[in-house]
Design a protein around this motif. Structure first.
Motif, PDB file in Angstrom:
ATOM      1  N   GLY A  70      29.763 -29.121 -21.481  1.00  0.00           N
ATOM      2  CA  GLY A  70      28.724 -28.576 -20.618  1.00  0.00           C
ATOM      3  C   GLY A  70      28.192 -29.511 -19.555  1.00  0.00           C
ATOM      4  N   ALA A  71      28.860 -30.615 -19.322  1.00  0.00           N
ATOM      5  CA  ALA A  71      28.406 -31.540 -18.278  1.00  0.00           C
ATOM      6  C   ALA A  71      28.480 -30.853 -16.914  1.00  0.00           C
ATOM      7  CB  ALA A  71      29.256 -32.803 -18.276  1.00  0.00           C
ATOM      8  N   LYS A  72      27.395 -30.915 -16.174  1.00  0.00           N
ATOM      9  CA  LYS A  72      27.310 -30.218 -14.898  1.00  0.00           C
ATOM     10  C   LYS A  72      27.980 -31.012 -13.785  1.00  0.00           C
ATOM     11  CE  LYS A  72      23.004 -27.843 -16.070  1.00  0.00           C
ATOM     12  NZ  LYS A  72      21.592 -27.594 -15.671  1.00  0.00           N
ATOM     13  N   PRO A  73      28.492 -30.315 -12.763  1.00  0.00           N
ATOM     14  CA  PRO A  73      29.064 -31.026 -11.610  1.00  0.00           C
ATOM     15  C   PRO A  73      27.986 -31.829 -10.894  1.00  0.00           C
ATOM     16  CG  PRO A  73      28.893 -28.672 -11.176  1.00  0.00           C
ATOM     17  CD  PRO A  73      28.574 -28.854 -12.623  1.00  0.00           C
ATOM     18  N   GLN A  74      28.408 -32.906 -10.246  1.00  0.00           N
ATOM     19  CA  GLN A  74      27.469 -33.788  -9.564  1.00  0.00           C
ATOM     20  C   GLN A  74      28.001 -34.175  -8.185  1.00  0.00           C
ATOM     21  OE1 GLN A  74      26.001 -37.183 -12.056  1.00  0.00           O
ATOM     22  NE2 GLN A  74      27.550 -36.450 -13.490  1.00  0.00           N
ATOM     23  N   ILE A  75      27.069 -34.553  -7.326  1.00  0.00           N
ATOM     24  CA  ILE A  75      27.414 -35.167  -6.042  1.00  0.00           C
ATOM     25  C   ILE A  75      26.899 -36.603  -6.094  1.00  0.00           C
ATOM     26  CG2 ILE A  75      27.047 -35.177  -3.566  1.00  0.00           C
ATOM     27  CD1 ILE A  75      28.826 -32.931  -4.428  1.00  0.00           C
ATOM     28  N   ILE A  76      27.816 -37.564  -6.013  1.00  0.00           N
ATOM     29  CA  ILE A  76      27.469 -38.979  -6.148  1.00  0.00           C
ATOM     30  C   ILE A  76      27.428 -39.619  -4.757  1.00  0.00           C
ATOM     31  CG2 ILE A  76      28.067 -41.172  -7.230  1.00  0.00           C
ATOM     32  CD1 ILE A  76      27.480 -38.970  -9.228  1.00  0.00           C
ATOM     33  N   PRO A  77      26.266 -40.144  -4.330  1.00  0.00           N
ATOM     34  CA  PRO A  77      26.188 -40.792  -3.012  1.00  0.00           C
ATOM     35  C   PRO A  77      26.601 -42.262  -3.095  1.00  0.00           C
ATOM     36  CG  PRO A  77      24.012 -40.690  -3.989  1.00  0.00           C
ATOM     37  CD  PRO A  77      24.945 -40.048  -4.981  1.00  0.00           C
TER      38      PRO A  77
END
Length: 212
Positions: A70-77
């Motif tokens: 269930g790990a959610k998608p992420q946007i990594i800066p």
């Protein structure tokens, strides 16, 4: 007479001592890696692995897809800009982790970013080549990712070593080179104009290529 010759003799001995000190090899030069230089697009062959750097991509942010449990998608800066080195690496003689990657720049050395996160024993949600155990005769294409200041792009060189994460655990101390290891240095061919263009066109939400 003895006194007259003692001063020149002292100067000669002092000069010889300075010369010996200057010619003394550092620990890294004496015991550090054997380096083979390469260029973008060309395969470089070492005794234990081969590598061909195919492409360099830049990104402002990286998209991490949905992970297990269930790990959610992420946007990594990025702190500066992500440099994604896309390469094909193959083991030659025995299974290898060719994980000791480095980006050498005029600002210093940068190592693969740890910003992509981790899912415990499963490793990071995005797999880079540093986590792949390579099998002989089975090349794998993937990437290594660095987070660097934009000004570090010009003249950057990619370095890759055959240090194995199981066989040479102490080699991961960055200031302690593994004796007599093999290391490839690849000139990425980034001129001042290329660096400016790579910075200007850095992608947002870039999806890293999984090893294939």
């Amino acid at each position: 007479m003895k006194r007259r010759w003692s001063i020149p003799l002292t100067l000669v001995l002092a000069g010889a001592a300075v010369g010996l000190q200057a010619g003394h090899w550092s620990y890294e030069r004496a015991y550090g890696p054997f380096v083979r230089n390469g260029e973008l697009g060309r395969t470089v062959t070492e005794p234990r692995f081969t590598v061909q750097v195919e492409q360099v991509v830049t990104a402002r942010t990286i998209r991490v897809p949905e992970g297990p449990y269930g790990a959610k998608p992420q946007i990594i800066p990025a702190n500066g800009v992500f440099v994604v080195v896309i390469a094909t690496v193959a083991a030659r003689r025995s299974p290898e982790f060719v994980a000791a990657a480095r980006l050498d720049t005029r600002y210093g050395h940068y190592y693969p970013t740890d910003k992509l996160g981790s899912s415990g024993l499963l490793g990071p949600p995005v797999t880079t080549l540093g986590f792949v155990r390579l099998q002989p005769g089975m090349p794998r294409r993937g990437c290594y990712v660095f987070d660097v200041p934009p000004g570090a792009l010009e003249g950057a060189r990619f370095a890759l070593s055959d240090r194995d994460t199981e066989e040479a655990a102490f080699g991961h101390y960055r200031d302690d080179p593994v004796r007599f290891s093999a290391e490839v240095h690849v000139d990425l061919g980034i001129s001042a104009g290329d660096a400016a263009e790579l910075t200007r066109t850095a992608a947002t939400g870039y999806g890293l290529p999984e090893p294939s």
